[in-house]
Design an enzyme around this catalytic site. Structure first.
Site, short mmCIF file in Angstrom:
data_model
loop_
_atom_site.label_atom_id
_atom_site.label_comp_id
_atom_site.label_asym_id
_atom_site.label_seq_id
_atom_site.Cartn_x
_atom_site.Cartn_y
_atom_site.Cartn_z
N TYR A 67 0.56 -33.51 -38.82
CA TYR A 67 1.76 -32.66 -38.74
C TYR A 67 2.30 -32.68 -37.31
CZ TYR A 67 0.07 -30.83 -43.24
OH TYR A 67 -0.37 -30.70 -44.54
N PRO A 213 3.42 -24.23 -52.69
CA PRO A 213 3.29 -23.11 -53.64
C PRO A 213 4.62 -22.50 -54.04
CG PRO A 213 2.68 -22.40 -51.42
CD PRO A 213 2.83 -23.90 -51.37
N LEU A 214 5.65 -22.71 -53.21
CA LEU A 214 6.95 -22.09 -53.50
C LEU A 214 7.91 -23.03 -54.20
CD1 LEU A 214 7.48 -20.40 -50.03
CD2 LEU A 214 6.66 -19.33 -52.12
N PRO A 223 14.79 -26.09 -65.30
CA PRO A 223 15.63 -24.91 -65.09
C PRO A 223 15.11 -23.68 -65.82
CG PRO A 223 16.95 -26.80 -65.80
CD PRO A 223 15.51 -27.22 -65.86
N1 NAP Z 1 -2.41 -31.70 -48.49
C1 NAP Z 1 -1.19 -32.16 -48.56
O1 NAP Z 1 -0.95 -33.33 -48.89
C2 NAP Z 1 -0.05 -31.25 -48.20
C3 NAP Z 1 1.28 -31.65 -48.44
C4 NAP Z 1 2.30 -30.75 -48.10
C5 NAP Z 1 1.99 -29.52 -47.56
N2 NAP Z 1 0.69 -29.18 -47.33
C6 NAP Z 1 0.31 -27.85 -46.77
O2 NAP Z 1 0.83 -26.86 -47.63
C7 NAP Z 1 1.66 -25.97 -46.90
C8 NAP Z 1 2.78 -25.49 -47.79
O3 NAP Z 1 3.48 -26.60 -48.33
P1 NAP Z 1 5.05 -26.81 -48.17
O4 NAP Z 1 5.48 -26.35 -46.84
O5 NAP Z 1 5.34 -28.20 -48.58
O6 NAP Z 1 5.62 -25.92 -49.34
P2 NAP Z 1 6.06 -24.39 -49.49
O7 NAP Z 1 5.23 -23.52 -48.62
O8 NAP Z 1 6.05 -24.14 -50.95
O9 NAP Z 1 7.56 -24.38 -49.05
C9 NAP Z 1 7.97 -24.39 -47.74
C10 NAP Z 1 9.50 -24.43 -47.76
O10 NAP Z 1 10.00 -23.26 -48.36
C11 NAP Z 1 10.77 -22.51 -47.43
N3 NAP Z 1 10.35 -21.11 -47.56
C12 NAP Z 1 9.21 -20.53 -47.12
N4 NAP Z 1 9.18 -19.22 -47.46
C13 NAP Z 1 10.33 -18.98 -48.13
C14 NAP Z 1 10.88 -17.83 -48.74
N5 NAP Z 1 10.24 -16.67 -48.75
N6 NAP Z 1 12.10 -17.94 -49.34
C15 NAP Z 1 12.76 -19.11 -49.37
N7 NAP Z 1 12.29 -20.25 -48.81
C16 NAP Z 1 11.07 -20.18 -48.19
C17 NAP Z 1 10.50 -23.09 -46.07
O11 NAP Z 1 11.65 -23.11 -45.28
P3 NAP Z 1 11.87 -22.06 -44.07
O12 NAP Z 1 11.16 -22.64 -42.88
O13 NAP Z 1 13.35 -22.02 -43.93
O14 NAP Z 1 11.30 -20.76 -44.51
C18 NAP Z 1 10.09 -24.52 -46.40
O15 NAP Z 1 11.24 -25.35 -46.50
C19 NAP Z 1 2.10 -26.77 -45.68
O16 NAP Z 1 2.47 -25.95 -44.59
C20 NAP Z 1 0.86 -27.57 -45.38
O17 NAP Z 1 -0.06 -26.78 -44.64
C21 NAP Z 1 -0.32 -30.01 -47.66
#
Ligand code: NAP
Length: 287
Positions: A67, A213-214, A223
């Site tokens: 990252y 997760p989101l 949809p």
């Molecule tokens: N092991 C793997 O291969 C892998 C791959 C991907 C991710 N990860 C890990 O999983 C974590 C989470 O994954 P992710 O970041 O892909 O997905 P996520 O947490 O589901 O989504 C993050 C996205 O949602 C937005 N967001 C966050 N809170 C929000 C809210 N309350 N309302 C609306 N939008 C919101 C964020 O933008 P804003 O910044 O604008 O809030 C960001 O664009 C990562 O940080 C990482 O540690 C692991």
């Protein structure tokens, strides 16, 4: 929702028998620059965000050397070192970033050793609480990758081993070599392809860290699922993101979501989801 804003409201889960953490963590991938590349636009804001997360009860943070690369781990140390004793940092190795768009797998033992040494230095810890294989490398047997993590654990550089982006079959092969304390796969209300992996984790007391997760909220592929979340959110006077997180938390006791954000408003919104109890009618609507 008028409950206190604290990740502890989600309950707790224990990793490896000795690391007890609140069941709503933080994913530190989004605190880097755009495209998970380079420094964030406002480094001070990223530092404040991490401190705020810990202040609000987050005591499990997920990161990776990939990252930034390296930026997320550097920022964690800058914001939080010396770490509070209850904070668990889980990092990962096994992906390399020669360019912004590239996420190349490298599970060779020599690479994992060098990656782990780099993470130890950047995070300023020894051992690393949880060290995860970021993804299996299709060019070598997973046993060779995990075998090196077993050696690093024997040397006191890793406390516990986790894996990411695995199938049940791969997970079982890893478990032949060492206790696996966590699995991190893509999983959310809309994408349940890893349900079998989650069931395996639940049956064996392994923490399951759903990444993205989101995604069910903003990027749902179906949809009707997005509409179902929106209807429950309206009924509960919560946001769609909060319902998506609450659904995960109530779906399995081993679930440890790690939502990521660069926004303090979103951080607080996500942590508030720890206090959102979905009722039976909500869960039925979200089947
Ligand atoms: N092991 C793997 O291969 C892998 C791959 C991907 C991710 N990860 C890990 O999983 C974590 C989470 O994954 P992710 O970041 O892909 O997905 P996520 O947490 O589901 O989504 C993050 C996205 O949602 C937005 N967001 C966050 N809170 C929000 C809210 N309350 N309302 C609306 N939008 C919101 C964020 O933008 P804003 O910044 O604008 O809030 C960001 O664009 C990562 O940080 C990482 O540690 C692991």
């Amino acid at each position: 929702m008028n409950s206190p804003l604290n990740a502890a409201a989600a309950g707790q889960v224990t990793l490896g028998g000795d690391l007890r953490v609140n069941r709503l963590g933080f994913g530190a991938m989004r605190i880097t620059g755009p495209g998970v590349w380079g420094d964030p636009p406002d480094v001070s804001a990223a530092v404040r965000l991490l401190r705020r997360a810990v202040h609000l009860g987050v005591n499990f943070i997920d990161t990776a050397d990939a990252y930034g690369p390296q930026v997320s781990e550097d920022l964690l140390a800058r914001a939080l070192y010396p770490y509070p004793p209850e904070l668990v940092i889980a990092t990962k190795g096994g992906l390399v970033r020669p360019a912004r768009e590239a996420w190349n797998r490298d599970g060779r033992p020599e690479h994992l050793r060098a990656a782990c040494e780099g993470s130890l230095k950047r995070l300023r810890v020894e051992p690393i609480d949880v060290y995860q294989l970021h993804a299996p490398d299709p060019t070598i047997p997973i046993e060779e990758s995990i075998g090196e993590l077993v050696r690093l654990r024997a040397e006191g550089k890793i406390r516990h081993i986790g894996v990411s982006n695995v199938t049940v079959e791969q997970l079982e092969r890893c478990e032949q070599l060492a206790p696996i304390v966590s699995v991190q796969n893509r999983y959310n209300f809309d994408d349940r392809q890893s349900e079998d992996v989650l069931e395996h984790c639940a049956a064996h007391g392994i923490a399951f860290l759903p990444w993205a997760p989101l995604a069910s909220g903003r990027h749902a592929t179906r949809p009707e699922r997005r509409r179902a979340l929106a209807r429950v959110a309206e009924r509960r006077q919560a946001s769609v993101a909060q319902v998506a997180l609450a659904w995960l938390l109530q779906h399995a006791a081993v679930m440890l979501p790690i939502p990521g954000t660069a926004s303090q408003t979103h951080l607080e919104e996500n942590i508030a989801a720890a206090s959102l109890q979905l009722a039976g009618e909500d869960l039925s609507a979200l089947r």
